[in-house]
Design an enzyme around this catalytic site. Structure first.
Site, mmCIF file in Angstrom:
data_model
loop_
_atom_site.group_PDB
_atom_site.id
_atom_site.type_symbol
_atom_site.label_atom_id
_atom_site.label_comp_id
_atom_site.label_asym_id
_atom_site.label_seq_id
_atom_site.Cartn_x
_atom_site.Cartn_y
_atom_site.Cartn_z
ATOM 1 N N LYS A 83 15.242 -15.364 7.156
ATOM 2 C CA LYS A 83 14.617 -15.970 8.341
ATOM 3 C C LYS A 83 13.260 -15.281 8.493
ATOM 4 C CE LYS A 83 15.569 -17.314 13.117
ATOM 5 N NZ LYS A 83 14.215 -17.121 13.574
ATOM 6 N N CYS A 98 -17.057 9.313 15.499
ATOM 7 C CA CYS A 98 -17.742 10.587 15.400
ATOM 8 C C CYS A 98 -18.828 10.360 14.356
ATOM 9 C CB CYS A 98 -16.779 11.672 14.932
ATOM 10 S SG CYS A 98 -17.673 13.165 14.520
ATOM 11 N N LYS A 117 20.865 -13.425 13.568
ATOM 12 C CA LYS A 117 19.752 -12.552 13.977
ATOM 13 C C LYS A 117 20.078 -11.091 13.706
ATOM 14 C CE LYS A 117 16.843 -13.982 17.077
ATOM 15 N NZ LYS A 117 15.446 -14.297 17.170
ATOM 16 N N SER A 152 14.922 -26.286 16.243
ATOM 17 C CA SER A 152 15.086 -24.836 16.085
ATOM 18 C C SER A 152 16.544 -24.558 15.716
ATOM 19 C CB SER A 152 14.683 -24.120 17.356
ATOM 20 O OG SER A 152 15.466 -24.578 18.421
ATOM 21 N N GLU A 157 19.295 -18.054 3.568
ATOM 22 C CA GLU A 157 17.866 -17.843 3.305
ATOM 23 C C GLU A 157 17.329 -16.759 4.224
ATOM 24 O OE1 GLU A 157 15.864 -21.577 3.942
ATOM 25 O OE2 GLU A 157 17.358 -22.685 2.787
ATOM 26 N N ASP A 207 9.820 -14.127 9.646
ATOM 27 C CA ASP A 207 9.274 -13.977 10.996
ATOM 28 C C ASP A 207 7.806 -14.406 10.996
ATOM 29 O OD1 ASP A 207 9.202 -13.435 13.629
ATOM 30 O OD2 ASP A 207 9.148 -11.262 13.434
ATOM 31 N N TYR A 223 10.871 -24.485 3.103
ATOM 32 C CA TYR A 223 12.335 -24.507 3.038
ATOM 33 C C TYR A 223 12.958 -25.830 3.471
ATOM 34 C CZ TYR A 223 11.276 -23.106 7.835
ATOM 35 O OH TYR A 223 10.737 -23.011 9.098
ATOM 36 N N CYS A 277 -18.958 16.609 10.237
ATOM 37 C CA CYS A 277 -17.616 16.746 10.823
ATOM 38 C C CYS A 277 -16.598 16.916 9.691
ATOM 39 C CB CYS A 277 -17.268 15.505 11.648
ATOM 40 S SG CYS A 277 -15.567 15.524 12.241
ATOM 41 N N CYS A 297 -15.690 14.484 19.715
ATOM 42 C CA CYS A 297 -14.766 14.387 18.581
ATOM 43 C C CYS A 297 -13.749 15.525 18.660
ATOM 44 C CB CYS A 297 -15.569 14.465 17.284
ATOM 45 S SG CYS A 297 -14.544 14.734 15.844
ATOM 46 N N CYS A 318 -14.768 18.118 15.569
ATOM 47 C CA CYS A 318 -16.006 18.916 15.510
ATOM 48 C C CYS A 318 -16.648 19.085 16.895
ATOM 49 C CB CYS A 318 -17.002 18.271 14.542
ATOM 50 S SG CYS A 318 -17.705 16.749 15.179
ATOM 51 N N ARG A 375 4.228 -26.109 15.158
ATOM 52 C CA ARG A 375 5.392 -26.774 15.715
ATOM 53 C C ARG A 375 5.120 -27.322 17.121
ATOM 54 N NH1 ARG A 375 11.200 -24.027 15.946
ATOM 55 N NH2 ARG A 375 10.603 -23.059 17.886
HETATM 56 S S1 IVH Z 1 15.412 -23.878 9.078
HETATM 57 C C1 IVH Z 1 16.576 -27.491 11.364
HETATM 58 N N1 IVH Z 1 14.878 -21.899 7.473
HETATM 59 O O1 IVH Z 1 13.268 -19.782 12.330
HETATM 60 C C2 IVH Z 1 15.832 -26.545 10.546
HETATM 61 N N2 IVH Z 1 13.972 -21.832 9.666
HETATM 62 O O2 IVH Z 1 14.755 -20.619 15.216
HETATM 63 C C3 IVH Z 1 15.526 -25.306 11.286
HETATM 64 N N3 IVH Z 1 12.592 -19.879 10.103
HETATM 65 O O3 IVH Z 1 11.697 -22.347 13.990
HETATM 66 C C4 IVH Z 1 14.711 -24.356 10.589
HETATM 67 N N4 IVH Z 1 12.778 -18.964 8.133
HETATM 68 O O4 IVH Z 1 10.346 -21.185 12.279
HETATM 69 C C5 IVH Z 1 14.712 -22.410 8.701
HETATM 70 N N5 IVH Z 1 14.460 -20.212 5.942
HETATM 71 C C6 IVH Z 1 14.283 -20.738 7.149
HETATM 72 C C7 IVH Z 1 13.510 -20.100 8.123
HETATM 73 C C8 IVH Z 1 13.378 -20.680 9.374
HETATM 74 C C9 IVH Z 1 12.230 -18.861 9.318
HETATM 75 C C10 IVH Z 1 12.179 -20.033 11.509
HETATM 76 C C11 IVH Z 1 11.668 -21.368 11.845
HETATM 77 C C12 IVH Z 1 12.485 -21.820 12.989
HETATM 78 C C13 IVH Z 1 13.170 -20.590 13.454
HETATM 79 C C14 IVH Z 1 14.559 -20.931 13.909
#
Ligand code: IVH
Length: 677
Positions: free
Chosen positions: A117, A431, A319, A83, A115, A119, A231, A436, A413, A416, A138
């Site tokens: 991130k 309804c 973040k 992570s 890049e 979600d 990625y 209505c 409802c 109506c 994962r």
């Molecule tokens: S790189 C060592 N790249 O964010 C490589 N992660 O807490 C680590 N995530 O678990 C991940 N977009 O699920 C990487 N462009 C991106 C990402 C990405 C989303 C997520 C991924 C990871 C969490 C990091």
């Protein structure tokens, strides 16, 4: 804090975090916000940093993700799926670079890649000789769950890496990491469809993606609009690029989906600028992000920096602030959708969330309110994601003062005031009063549509005009329209009025099955309407049928039988039927001739049609099959004899393959019916 209290707090944090981890990753049903979780984790890590001797292997700080559930087979990852450490502001980014440049001064001149991130959920994709062979979640970072069948349903996941002239030849063994998620637009459409079908809507794209990936029945996964962006390469047994930027292009060249929101940054200042800009423009993205990921471009340098726990030093997550706030739930309102579904919504003490003032938020459905025990007067946790309407996550139980009031769904409802209905296997309340006002436009639209009474030239705009002018209060009023009424409406000249009246008059000759379809009984589509018209000569006879009798008809289960009986028991609907009769909209089916004359080569066979056929419309195909003695059903089951397949088929094809149901194209159907090739 005294040592004793600190130790106690640590144990409590570990317990809480493990519980929330389980709720989030295994049950896909978190009870606290991500920001709250992050705060607890930071607190835990701070205590552990002061007392490293207290760190135990079961500490939530020591794992990359979730417990592995026993729903799926386990799949060990070739390398740990790591992570990222978090930075919450630009100072955090600077101090990260400062820290690691002390370990290796090449970092001072390093290039970076920033890049989105995404979600979503990490997925690990295994390829052998260019063919997708396995894929996993994962899990705990070491072992994931084997979700191969579900991953195969993601349309952008390459099942085979195409080998192009001048393109890369994939290594014999290749393991790619990416993120599975749902685009915001697809998520909204999915929820819209669910509302119309009276089913539970989903809370947010991430949980929906998680739930979809971990379905035991992959035909269900196939119905969800899952997407993928890759990625990283976890493992390859051939040479791969040494720079992250080149690696992304390499993945792209092998036909893996890669975000077009990736950015090359020649130095730290460019990284800071990129991160700040991304924070401001996150709403412009077509998917949800919870931050940006900053990666050292030189992958060998990054790897040589090593790890802190499970977080590589060579990358960092920046973040974005969580868009979650709490506010008071002042009341609960109920909206009536165009299909009659009642949807509760929160009326809130206005609150700012991510730069927007929010006064209302969706509460999904009545079950959700009960499940989360949301009470009027509660302080509730609100989340806004992307440009999606904000939603209530749940009450803040600790903030209760005692005066909060439990909520009871309405029994009538709100528009109506007719009693509302609940269909057994659905969560929605409806309804069902065809008159209505909240549903009138949609009802009339359906009534005049091509599959029902087929009144040409009566589009939604005209329907709205007729309703607005008070000329149409229920579908039968169409038959009482006069030319002078229409001429008073904007845009109506002689010709247009004549055409519409003619089309309306012509529709009186439509057969009974179309009128049954047109009145829009919940669950009664074209096929079922045709079956009902074979058994009952007119609407009056149908209105007298009891539930048990209706259930003797094939395809009519207890829910539909109940819906039919209920529909005819509503006084507004009974009056509608009487008015149809008065206006001469009274088709009578000849139940003795329900079996068409001529050869019946399709007798005993049941067909399901999917996709667009070359020459038949959906209606046309059905009529053709019935003419030759076949039956048409809406969904594929073991009883289906053939799936008739057109272009752009839906999930019915997957289901047919799964059950081994043979597939025909239009030509095949015609040949089976006895047409010469
Ligand atoms: S790189 C060592 N790249 O964010 C490589 N992660 O807490 C680590 N995530 O678990 C991940 N977009 O699920 C990487 N462009 C991106 C990402 C990405 C989303 C997520 C991924 C990871 C969490 C990091």
């Amino acid at each position: 804090m005294s040592i004793g209290i600190e130790r106690k707090r640590l144990e409590q944090l570990k317990k809480e975090l493990n519980f929330h981890n389980y709720r989030y990753h295994v049950l896909d049903s978190p009870v606290i916000s991500d920001a709250e979780y992050d705060r607890l984790l930071v607190e835990l890590k701070t205590i552990e940093a002061d007392h490293p001797e207290w760190i135990t292997p079961d500490s939530p700080s020591q794992r990359a993700g979730a417990a592995v559930s026993d729903k799926f087979n386990k799949l060990a990852h070739p390398h740990p799926i790591l992570s990222l450490a978090n930075a919450f502001n630009t100072d955090d980014i600077r101090s990260w670079v400062e820290r690691i440049s002390k370990l290796d001064e090449r970092v001072l001149n390093a290039e970076f890649v920033v890049e989105p991130k995404i979600d979503g959920l990490t997925v690990v994709l295994h390829y052998e000789d260019g063919v997708f062979v396995r894929g996993a979640t994962r899990g705990d970072g070491e072992i994931g769950e084997d979700i191969t069948a579900n991953l195969r349903t993601i349309r952008t996941l390459p099942l085979r890496i195409p080998v192009e002239e001048n393109g890369p030849i994939p290594p014999h063994r290749l393991v790619v990491r990416g993120e599975a998620f749902i685009y915001l637009k697809d998520f909204q459409e999915l929820n819209q469809r669910l509302i119309e079908a009276g089913e539970k809507t989903y809370q947010n794209p991430r949980n929906t993606a998680a739930g979809s990936l971990r379905q035991l029945d992959s035909t269900l996964t196939a119905k969800r609009p899952l997407a993928l962006l890759t990625y990283d390469i976890v493992e390859a047994d051939g040479p791969i690029p040494r720079k992250q930027w080149d690696l992304l292009n390499y993945l792209k060249a092998m036909s893996f989906p890669v975000s077009d929101q990736v950015e090359f940054c020649p130095n730290l200042e460019a990284v800071i600028k990129a991160c700040e800009k991304r924070k401001e423009t996150r709403d412009l993205l077509s998917f949800e992000v919870d931050g940006a990921v900053i990666k050292i471009n030189d992958l060998e340098l990054a790897a040589s920096l090593g790890f802190v726990g499970k977080d590589p030093r060579g990358a960092m997550a920046f973040k974005f602030p969580a868009r979650e706030v709490t506010t008071v739930l002042n009341d609960i309102g109920v909206a009536v959708g165009r299909t009659g579904v009642l949807t509760p919504y929160a009326i809130l003490e206005p609150v700012e969330i991510g730069g927007v003032i929010v006064k209302q938020a969706t509460l999904h459905n009545f079950d959700f309110i009960a499940e989360k025990d949301i009470r009027i007067g509660d302080r509730v946790l609100l989340k806004r994601a992307g440009d999606v309407i904000p939603y209530v996550m749940g009450p803040v139980i600790d903030a209760r003062k005692g005066g909060e009031v439990c909520y009871k769904p309405p029994s009538v409802c709100p528009t109506c005031h007719e009693p509302v209905e609940h269909f057994n296997d659905e969560v929605a309340w409806y309804c069902v009063n065809a008159a209505c006002p909240a549903q009138l436009v949609r009802n009339i639209e359906h009534f005049v549509s091509r599959i029902a009474m087929d009144i040409a030239g009566c589009g939604i705009k005209i329907v709205e005009q007729l309703i607005e002018a008070g000329l149409v209060k229920d579908p039968s009023d169409l038959y009482g329209l006069k030319k002078e009424d229409l001429l008073n409406l904007e845009g109506f000249a002689e010709k247009k009025a004549d055409n519409l009246l003619e089309a309306i008059a012509a529709s009186k000759r439509q057969p009974l099955n179309r009128l049954i379809t047109a009145i829009g009984i919940h669950g009664v589509g074209e096929v079922m309407a045709a079956d009902l018209a074979k058994k009952y000569p007119d609407l009056e006879a149908l209105s007298k049928a009891g539930q048990a009798e209706l259930m003797t008809i094939e395809g009519v289960g207890p829910n539909i039988a109940e819906a039919i009986v209920d529909w005819f028991s509503v006084e507004g609907n009974r009056q509608l039927i009487r008015k149809f009769k008065q206006y001469g909209v009274w088709p009578v089916s000849d139940i003795s001739t329900s079996k068409p004359a001529g050869p019946q080569p399709l007798d005993g066979l049941t067909f399901v049609v999917t996709g667009t056929l070359p020459t038949f419309t959906r209606d046309g195909a059905r009529e053709y099959i019935q003419k030759f003695g076949g039956k048409v059903s809406e969904s594929v089951s073991k009883k289906t004899s053939y799936l008739v397949l057109g272009e752009n088929p839906g999930s019915k094809l997957d289901k047919a393959r799964e059950l081994g149901v043979p597939v025909l194209d239009e030509g095949g159907l015609r040949r089976l019916a006895g047409e010469k090739a």
